[in-house]
Design a protein around this motif. Structure first.
Motif, mmCIF file in Angstrom:
data_model
loop_
_atom_site.group_PDB
_atom_site.id
_atom_site.type_symbol
_atom_site.label_atom_id
_atom_site.label_comp_id
_atom_site.label_asym_id
_atom_site.label_seq_id
_atom_site.Cartn_x
_atom_site.Cartn_y
_atom_site.Cartn_z
ATOM 1 N N ARG A 53 -8.992 -1.596 -12.045
ATOM 2 C CA ARG A 53 -9.373 -2.978 -12.392
ATOM 3 C C ARG A 53 -9.169 -3.925 -11.199
ATOM 4 N N GLY A 54 -8.296 -3.518 -10.262
ATOM 5 C CA GLY A 54 -7.963 -4.411 -9.156
ATOM 6 C C GLY A 54 -8.183 -3.782 -7.800
ATOM 7 N N LEU A 55 -7.095 -3.283 -7.199
ATOM 8 C CA LEU A 55 -7.176 -2.768 -5.823
ATOM 9 C C LEU A 55 -8.101 -1.560 -5.696
ATOM 10 N N GLN A 112 0.702 3.599 -1.587
ATOM 11 C CA GLN A 112 0.900 4.391 -0.370
ATOM 12 C C GLN A 112 -0.400 4.630 0.411
ATOM 13 N N ASP A 113 -1.465 5.057 -0.319
ATOM 14 C CA ASP A 113 -2.709 5.405 0.389
ATOM 15 C C ASP A 113 -3.412 4.170 0.953
ATOM 16 N N LEU A 114 -3.084 2.977 0.407
ATOM 17 C CA LEU A 114 -3.719 1.750 0.921
ATOM 18 C C LEU A 114 -3.038 1.281 2.209
ATOM 19 N N ASP A 119 -8.203 -6.314 7.516
ATOM 20 C CA ASP A 119 -7.685 -7.661 7.177
ATOM 21 C C ASP A 119 -7.035 -7.658 5.793
ATOM 22 N N ASP A 120 -7.661 -6.926 4.850
ATOM 23 C CA ASP A 120 -7.069 -6.851 3.507
ATOM 24 C C ASP A 120 -5.752 -6.072 3.544
ATOM 25 N N GLN A 121 -5.715 -5.026 4.390
ATOM 26 C CA GLN A 121 -4.490 -4.225 4.471
ATOM 27 C C GLN A 121 -3.290 -5.053 4.933
ATOM 28 N N LEU A 122 -3.553 -6.072 5.764
ATOM 29 C CA LEU A 122 -2.447 -6.939 6.203
ATOM 30 C C LEU A 122 -1.681 -7.479 4.994
ATOM 31 N N PHE A 123 -2.427 -7.890 3.946
ATOM 32 C CA PHE A 123 -1.758 -8.440 2.764
ATOM 33 C C PHE A 123 -0.933 -7.368 2.046
ATOM 34 N N ILE A 124 -1.454 -6.139 2.052
ATOM 35 C CA ILE A 124 -0.730 -5.068 1.367
ATOM 36 C C ILE A 124 0.572 -4.751 2.126
#
Length: 947
Positions: A516-518, A556-558, A575-580
């Motif tokens: 539903r999200g990531l 973990q995989d993200l 860029d999205d991974q920075l938030f993770i």
């Protein structure tokens, strides 16, 4: 050239004609006699004439000016005899030339301009067309407020309008009346043009000439003619919009409305193009009435105000019909009136108005809904327009919230609950708008952000009920990107709700983490959720303690670095991974586990980055192909960026040391620093590692110091101006933060850095290479700022221990910076440095030989710099430089006393040929305690000297 298009040589010939002194007369003759039939040639003749009138009119003899007037009238006469009119682009150009001539000559040589035109044209359609185009061109030259005019042109335009009002406007209005009456059947396009003219002129002429029975009735009759009604509508809009006395305005609008209503225009069943114009007219009438009511109510004119108010209320049914119209343009055009009307409702409190407010609310809610056709994957112009329209509706909703928050809350609650109960069968548009309304309440209802759920009010419980319904209804599983996005946006907007009811956190966490999200099928949703998830965790991490390790294993995989060759499209962009990574950092650092557990978790988060970095860096060193090099360097930069981002979780309370994480960040530094001297792809790698170093100076404190010498050595190898310029802030940050702790290192790195800077500044550059010149200027500024940081951090021993020759070299560069380069920003810094050095070394116990340097170099710099022609005393930045220069002289007097005054009186100022009286003045001002007096005096002194 007879009927052929103008050829290339012909165009060149015409360009020359334009510039030549008298060749325009050839063009004038060609137009007056109709010699050419080629459209391009005719157009060009007009251009040559236009050029002449625009730029050379003042230099023409009376006979030549007369020739231009005659040419235009003869050309117009030819039009009356032609069976076929000229092409529109030629008529437009002719109108421009008529208008330019009018502007130049109406007040002097051609007061009868309009009479000449009208008597020639009569009611000949070709002639009337040119006349109307000319009026529009005059409007553009004389009235149009969007065009910037010089003060001179503004004065001239005002005179022209005054003169026209006195002499010709009644005759022009009469001509419009005749044209509107004559051509509405035979030439609708001329009638439309005339309506446009009336609309344009009505703003500045006497309204009574237009707003009278015969004229308005004519306009209203044209509202019923299909070909004319859009223009008639626009024209009425301009009439209604004209500023006038509020009581008269109410009467005018009401009389218009009565006629429109009796003609059936209020039954909104017309074609959309006309209705878009009509809703704009109704909007203008409504806003005019509100303005009249406001003025009358403020002025205490009770009876008239009441009349305006009932006039407004009579329009509300029509307002609502147009507001809910299926076509968004029609609806958008009436939003202004609706907004203003809500403001009226706020001030006039009748009970029955609740019905009205609810009607407006329902209209807004209906219109917020997306269309079936809205393309979420590829948003184009239509989508952008809808987004803009939604912003207007949001303003209405915010205004409704101010007028009656309880009603709004209740209405949204009704729509929301009704939709959510049946969400499995409802369309995505209904579900999206229901959540959207809940989201919008957050901004619309006045409450500080967290206060939506504190205090025991109806509002709190209503919002809390809706949030509880939202997160427990299963709605998060609705399969449409717009609904998914709206769900997560709303959860994060009201994240404070979960502080009150933390039992819902696990469910919402799962929605964030699964399909539903990531892991949603839409990259747009995944990307936005990555950011929203980091916000959610930052607010609520205290309530996630027991899930930390579960969350970390699920993401973990993200957190994997996507190496360029694996070929699988990653779920998230870097860029999205920075938030993770930031989220993972926050969970680890703010968790309640003991330091060694935090250390282990942080190590397992960062070790994969460290290992991947080593491998990729080795690959990059041996890679020959440029594209692959760039991909590897990108990947390496991401690795450093991710590590950097995890450190954002630390704060003064939770330091790296307390969490036991120093060692793993030191390992990162150890691994990343060698990339600084990687021979390929230097730009991106250096900047990533440098940013990481900046972060570590803040996070690791003095533990970063052992790495600084090696980092500096790497960075000073084969430098470009840009590298150095970006390295200096790093050294300055270290200097300012650690002061004496870094003194030995600074003494060591000081000269290598300075020499590297000199080397780059001395490199020859192309004369016209502006980018290189700018880079050098910025580097020079950075260098002076660096010296300023050292001297003002009380670390003058760094400079003092460089050996006499090196000190001299540096001092001379500062003198040179103060005097030789016309860059006031750098000059100001240099004077600040000189002043500081005089304070430190210029006294009796100062540095040996320095007083000599003061007299030989610093004093002359203080006089020679402001005397340079490039030193512009009207420029604010330069005046600041002069202030610092004056303060330097003041500091020399403080440190050297009477000896300095004597030197100025007997040696230095006489050598500049300054008179004894002025010399005396300078010395007296220098000895005064008030620095402001000195600054003002020095400014006057140099202004005089430069005359």
């Amino acid at each position: 050239p007879d009927s052929q298009p103008a050829s290339e040589p012909a165009m060149v010939y015409f360009e020359q004609l334009k510039e030549s002194q008298d060749a325009w007369e050839v063009c004038a003759e060609a137009l007056a006699k109709g010699i050419y039939s080629d459209d391009h040639v005719k157009f060009f003749c007009f251009q040559v004439l236009e050029h002449q009138i625009k730029y050379r009119h003042g230099g023409l003899s009376p006979a030549q000016q007369q020739l231009i007037r005659e040419t235009l009238m003869k050309w117009l006469q030819l039009q009356l005899m032609n069976s076929q009119p000229e092409k529109p682009f030629i008529r437009n150009k002719a109108a421009q030339v008529f208008a330019l001539t009018f502007v130049m000559e109406y007040l002097t040589h051609w007061p009868k301009f309009f009479y000449d035109l009208l008597s020639l044209v009569g009611l000949n359609p070709h002639g009337v067309d040119v006349y109307l185009r000319t009026l529009m061109a005059i409007d553009a030259e004389v009235v149009d407020r969007d065009i910037l005019h010089s003060p001179e042109e503004v004065r001239r335009n005002t005179l022209i309008k005054d003169s026209m009002r006195e002499q010709v406007i009644p005759s022009l209005v009469e001509s419009w009346y005749q044209i509107l009456g004559t051509y509405q059947q035979s030439h609708p396009e001329i009638t439309c043009q005339c309506l446009e003219v009336v609309g344009a002129y009505v703003s500045w002429i006497d309204l009574n000439l237009i707003a009278n029975d015969r004229f308005v009735n004519l306009l209203l009759s044209q509202m019923s003619v299909e070909d004319l009604r859009e223009e008639a509508c626009e024209c009425l809009f301009e009439i209604v919009n004209k500023g006038m006395d509020p009581t008269d305005k109410t009467k005018l609008v009401e009389s218009l409305c009565q006629v429109l209503q009796s003609a059936g225009f209020f039954n909104v069943e017309e074609d959309v193009d006309f209705l878009a114009k009509f809703s704009r007219l109704v909007n203008g009438m409504g806003q005019s009435l509100v303005l009249s009511w406001t003025k009358l109510a403020k002025g205490g004119e009770v009876k008239d105000a009441a009349e305006s108010l009932s006039a407004i209320e009579a329009k509300v049914p029509l307002l609502l019909q147009l507001l809910v119209h299926d076509d968004d343009d029609i609806s958008a055009n009436i939003v202004g009136f609706c907004y203003d009307y809500l403001n009226v409702l706020k001030q006039v409190r009748y009970d029955y108005l609740d019905v009205l407010k609810q009607a407006i609310m329902l209209a807004v809610m209906k219109k917020l809904t997306y269309d079936e056709e809205y393309n979420f994957d590829n948003e184009g112009e239509d989508e952008a327009m809808f987004v803009e329209y939604r912003k207007q509706l949001k303003m209405l909703l915010d205004r409704l919230a101010q007028v009656s928050p309880e009603l709004l809350l209740e209405a949204v609650g009704r729509v929301f609950n009704n939709t959510v109960q049946r969400w499995q069968t409802a369309s995505f548009m209904e579900v999206e708008v229901a959540i959207r309304l809940l989201y919008m309440l957050g901004e619309a209802l006045p409450a500080s952000h967290g206060a939506h759920f504190s205090g025991d009010t109806a509002k709190t419980s209503a919002l809390q009920d809706m949030m509880r319904t939202l997160v427990s209804s299963g709605l998060s599983g609705y399969q449409h990107t717009s609904v998914s996005l709206e769900f997560f946006e709303t959860v994060v907007r009201y994240d404070k709700f979960f502080l009150v009811e933390p039992q819902h956190i696990p469910n919402v966490l799962m929605a964030f983490l699964d399909h539903r999200g990531l892991r949603h099928s839409s990259p747009k949703v995944r990307s936005r959720v990555a950011y929203l998830f980091s916000r959610f965790v930052k607010t609520l991490h205290k309530h996630m303690n027991s899930f930390i390790e579960d969350i970390l294993s699920r993401i973990q995989d993200l957190l994997e670095l996507a190496p360029p060759e694996n070929g699988f499209p990653a779920l998230l962009t870097s860029d999205d991974q920075l938030f993770i990574f930031e989220t993972a950092g926050v969970l680890i650092v703010h968790g309640e586990s003991p330091a060694e557990r935090k250390q282990a978790l942080m190590r397992s988060l960062l070790t994969p980055l460290i290992d991947a970095f080593r491998l990729l860096l080795a690959k990059l060193a041996s890679e020959r192909e440029e594209e692959r090099q760039a991909a590897l360097a990108d990947c390496l930069s991401h690795a450093v960026g991710f590590a950097s981002r995890t450190s954002k979780a630390f704060s003064n309370k939770q330091t790296v040391k307390q969490c036991g994480c120093s060692e793993v960040y030191r390992d990162c530094l150890q691994t990343f620093l060698p990339a600084l001297s990687c021979p390929v792809q230097r730009g991106s790698l250096r900047s990533a590692v440098r940013s990481f170093l900046h972060r570590m100076i803040i996070c690791l404190e003095e533990e970063v110091l052992p790495f600084v010498p090696a980092a500096s050595e790497h960075m000073l190898k084969d430098c470009e101006a840009k590298d150095l310029q970006e390295f200096i802030p790093l050294i300055s940050q270290i200097t300012a933060k650690f002061k004496d702790q870094v003194s030995p290192f600074l003494q060591q790195v000081f000269m290598p850095l300075v020499l590297a800077i000199f080397e780059v500044l001395c490199r020859p550059a192309e004369d016209n290479d502006q980018a290189a010149a700018l880079e050098k200027q910025m580097l020079r500024r950075s260098y002076f700022t660096f010296i300023q940081t050292i001297t003002s951090s009380g670390m003058n021993q760094v400079l003092a221990n460089q050996g006499v020759e090196n000190i001299e070299r540096v001092l001379f560069t500062i003198i040179q910076g103060a005097v030789d380069f016309p860059d006031p920003i750098a000059q100001k810094t240099c004077f600040i440095v000189l002043s500081k050095l005089v304070e430190l070394w210029g006294g009796k116990d100062g540095m040996a030989g320095f007083p000599d340097f003061i007299y030989k170099h610093i004093v002359p710099a203080c006089f020679l710099a402001p005397l340079k022609p490039s030193f512009d005393l009207t420029d604010a930045q330069t005046v600041l430089t002069l202030s610092e220069c004056a303060l330097t002289l003041k500091m020399i007097h403080l440190r050297r006393g009477p000896e300095f005054i004597q030197y100025l009186q007997q040696e230095y100022l006489p050598s500049l040929q300054v008179s004894p009286e002025i010399t005396q003045e300078v010395c007296q001002v220098l000895q005064q305690p008030d620095a402001k007096v000195l600054k003002n005096y020095m400014k006057a002194f140099f202004q005089r000297a430069k005359l």
